[in-house]
Design a protein around this motif. Structure first.
Motif, PDB file in Angstrom:
ATOM      1  N   LYS A  16       0.837  -1.201   0.000  1.00  0.00           N
ATOM      2  CA  LYS A  16       0.000   0.000   0.000  1.00  0.00           C
ATOM      3  C   LYS A  16       0.876   1.258   0.000  1.00  0.00           C
ATOM      4  O   LYS A  16       0.616   2.210  -0.742  1.00  0.00           O
ATOM      5  N   ILE A  17       1.903   1.193   0.825  1.00  0.00           N
ATOM      6  CA  ILE A  17       2.821   2.350   0.892  1.00  0.00           C
ATOM      7  C   ILE A  17       3.520   2.523  -0.456  1.00  0.00           C
ATOM      8  O   ILE A  17       3.612   3.631  -0.995  1.00  0.00           O
ATOM      9  N   GLU A  18       3.946   1.393  -1.013  1.00  0.00           N
ATOM     10  CA  GLU A  18       4.638   1.438  -2.311  1.00  0.00           C
ATOM     11  C   GLU A  18       3.698   1.971  -3.396  1.00  0.00           C
ATOM     12  O   GLU A  18       4.085   2.782  -4.227  1.00  0.00           O
ATOM     13  N   ASN A  19       2.432   1.501  -3.344  1.00  0.00           N
ATOM     14  CA  ASN A  19       1.427   1.929  -4.325  1.00  0.00           C
ATOM     15  C   ASN A  19       1.173   3.430  -4.239  1.00  0.00           C
ATOM     16  O   ASN A  19       1.075   4.118  -5.253  1.00  0.00           O
ATOM     17  N   LYS A  20       1.076   3.931  -3.019  1.00  0.00           N
ATOM     18  CA  LYS A  20       0.820   5.355  -2.829  1.00  0.00           C
ATOM     19  C   LYS A  20       1.987   6.172  -3.400  1.00  0.00           C
ATOM     20  O   LYS A  20       1.786   7.182  -4.085  1.00  0.00           O
ATOM     21  N   PHE A  21       3.194   5.673  -3.134  1.00  0.00           N
ATOM     22  CA  PHE A  21       4.395   6.357  -3.607  1.00  0.00           C
ATOM     23  C   PHE A  21       4.413   6.416  -5.138  1.00  0.00           C
ATOM     24  O   PHE A  21       4.632   7.468  -5.745  1.00  0.00           O
ATOM     25  N   LEU A  22       4.102   5.246  -5.762  1.00  0.00           N
ATOM     26  CA  LEU A  22       4.108   5.174  -7.234  1.00  0.00           C
ATOM     27  C   LEU A  22       2.976   6.005  -7.837  1.00  0.00           C
ATOM     28  O   LEU A  22       3.150   6.648  -8.872  1.00  0.00           O
ATOM     29  N   SER A  23       1.781   5.985  -7.178  1.00  0.00           N
ATOM     30  CA  SER A  23       0.637   6.774  -7.667  1.00  0.00           C
ATOM     31  C   SER A  23       0.956   8.254  -7.634  1.00  0.00           C
ATOM     32  O   SER A  23       0.610   8.998  -8.556  1.00  0.00           O
ATOM     33  N   ASP A  24       1.618   8.678  -6.572  1.00  0.00           N
ATOM     34  CA  ASP A  24       1.993  10.093  -6.473  1.00  0.00           C
ATOM     35  C   ASP A  24       2.966  10.467  -7.595  1.00  0.00           C
ATOM     36  O   ASP A  24       2.882  11.555  -8.169  1.00  0.00           O
ATOM     37  N   MET A  25       3.876   9.503  -7.899  1.00  0.00           N
ATOM     38  CA  MET A  25       4.849   9.766  -8.967  1.00  0.00           C
ATOM     39  C   MET A  25       4.165   9.920 -10.322  1.00  0.00           C
ATOM     40  O   MET A  25       4.539  10.749 -11.137  1.00  0.00           O
ATOM     41  N   LEU A  26       3.117   9.093 -10.547  1.00  0.00           N
ATOM     42  CA  LEU A  26       2.409   9.104 -11.846  1.00  0.00           C
ATOM     43  C   LEU A  26       1.296  10.142 -11.905  1.00  0.00           C
ATOM     44  O   LEU A  26       0.661  10.322 -12.927  1.00  0.00           O
TER      45      LEU A  26
END
Lengths: 288, 178
Positions: free
Chosen positions: A107-117
């Protein structure tokens, strides 16, 4: 006396004639109703809506004894299975704790990647849980009637899910009841995509237990295989993309058959989800 | 005056008995069985009732009753409005035409007659809905419907016959005398 008898013969003849005329008029009325249904005339829609408000509560009452018997049966069954189920659940609980930890990291990784995209997820998705009161699942029609309450949250075109899998969409809302057009109904056509190959197509019902995948796009050379997951493509704006629909069970040269993930045999509750997407207007084509 | 009104009311209610019994059969069939195999078996009980009452007591199963039953079946079955209506009217005309011939015949003959009517009626329903959807509907389910309706007919006839003997037999005798 003779004149009176002649009069009676005339009366009985005219009665027979009137009966024949009545039969013809009724048959004509039925044909007119069918034609008006085909063109979705407001008169037929209003008539259906008015009759539904009377009939649906009756159906709801009629199913009470059967539901009672079924409830007693399932409750007894659950009690008998409780001990073995408890052991299985304890084991599953331990396994899920590990999965939860992994999920937290993801979830943390997903949030990080979503913010990047700069990804914009669906916001404010609302859903209503509705009780199934009638299932029409024969050769002529595949529909559900569900009780949705009086709060007017449900609208035509909204997606109907069961355990996060698509089973149909709202066809009409009549007061506290809504009709759900199931995926297997002959008039249901939804845009889908094969998850593995990204092949797009139209999933069409045919009033049987399986669905047909029509017009698969030939942009990708990768062949479709049995077991491939079918998801909604989001084309057309009625269904959002990524919802599970079914799996391919037959890939022959003539047609591709898909089996819906959800079985309708034990359907008691469904979720009606409002993704705030464009809903089809009355009389408009639902296929993209 | 009061006596006449009461007699008229009773006569009117008795005239509605075939219609009401058909509605009760329809409601009974609406009960879900919660058994997967039985969910696709939907006998057309109203068709059997119309056939039975026209043969047995046709004075009170008029075309208006048939039209109303058709409308109810369309609504309960969620099919296109007018489908059952058209099918039932054709069944009404066909059964009425042969009612005299079936009179005083053994039950097995009536049953065979119903089997023929049932096949014709369900094929007509299948044709109407196939034309409506511009596609052929699966024939397997229609065949299952047809077989289950024909098999259920003796039970429907037995119950309806009991209703007839209990509530309508005297009226029929009076009607024939008149």
């Amino acid at each position: 006396m003779k004149r009176r008898r002649v009069l009676f013969i005339h009366l009985s003849q005219s009665r027979v004639f009137l009966q024949k005329i009545a039969v013809l008029v009724c048959l004509l009325f039925a044909l007119v109703l069918m034609t008006l249904s085909k063109v979705e005339h407001p008169f037929v829609l209003r008539l259906k809506q008015n009759l539904s408000t009377i009939i649906n509560p009756i159906v709801n009452i009629v199913r009470l004894p059967s539901d009672g018997v079924y409830y007693v049966y399932t409750s007894t069954h659950r009690l008998i299975d409780a001990c073995s189920e408890n052991k299985a659940l304890t084991l599953e609980n331990e396994r899920l704790r590990l999965v939860e930890q992994q999920n937290r990291i993801l979830k943390i990784e997903n949030k990080f990647l979503s913010d990047m995209l700069n990804y914009m997820p669906f916001e404010d998705v609302q859903f209503v849980t509705a009780k199934v009161i009638a299932l029409k699942n024969d050769g002529f029609v595949r529909m559900l009637t569900v009780y949705v309450g009086q709060k007017n949250l449900v609208k035509k075109g909204q997606v109907v899910l069961h355990r996060n899998n698509v089973i149909g969409r709202i066809d009409s809302v009549d007061g506290a009841y809504a009709q759900v057009l199931l995926l297997s109904d002959i008039s249901s056509k939804i845009p889908v995509m094969i998850e593995r190959t990204q092949t797009r197509g139209i999933l069409s019902g045919n009033n049987t237990g399986t669905l047909n995948l029509l017009y698969p796009s030939s942009d990708f050379n990768e062949p479709l295989m049995i077991g491939d997951k079918v998801i909604t493509s989001g084309v057309g704006g009625i269904f959002p993309s990524g919802l599970t629909v079914g799996r391919i069970i037959d890939v022959s040269t003539h047609e591709i058959k898909v089996e819906a993930v959800e079985s309708l045999d034990s359907l008691e509750f469904v979720y009606i989800v409002d993704y705030h997407l464009e809903t089809p207007q009355d009389g408009a084509e639902t296929t993209p | 005056m009061k006596e006449t009104f009461k007699e008229n009311l009773i006569a009117y209610i008795k005239a509605c008995v075939p219609f009401l019994s058909s509605v009760i059969w329809l409601l009974l069939m609406m009960m879900p069985l919660h058994v997967p195999l039985f969910q696709m078996i939907k006998p057309d009980v109203v068709l059997a009732c119309i056939y039975f009452w026209i043969l047995c007591f046709d004075h009170s199963m008029g075309v208006i009753s048939v039209v109303l039953l058709g409308l109810l079946c369309d609504m309960f079955g969620n099919v296109v409005l007018g489908t059952h209506m058209a099918v039932f009217i054709v069944v009404y005309v066909a059964t009425k035409g042969y009612a005299l011939w079936f009179n005083a015949k053994p039950f097995i003959v009536n049953w065979l007659g119903f089997a023929l009517i049932c096949v014709g009626a369900l094929m007509m329903k299948w044709a109407i809905l196939s034309i409506y959807h511009h596609r052929l509907l699966p024939i397997l389910y229609i065949a299952i419907n047809c077989v289950s309706t024909v098999l259920l007919y003796p039970l429907i006839a037995k119950v309806n016959l009991w209703v007839y003997n209990r509530y309508l037999l005297d009226d029929e005798a009076i009607h024939e005398q008149g």
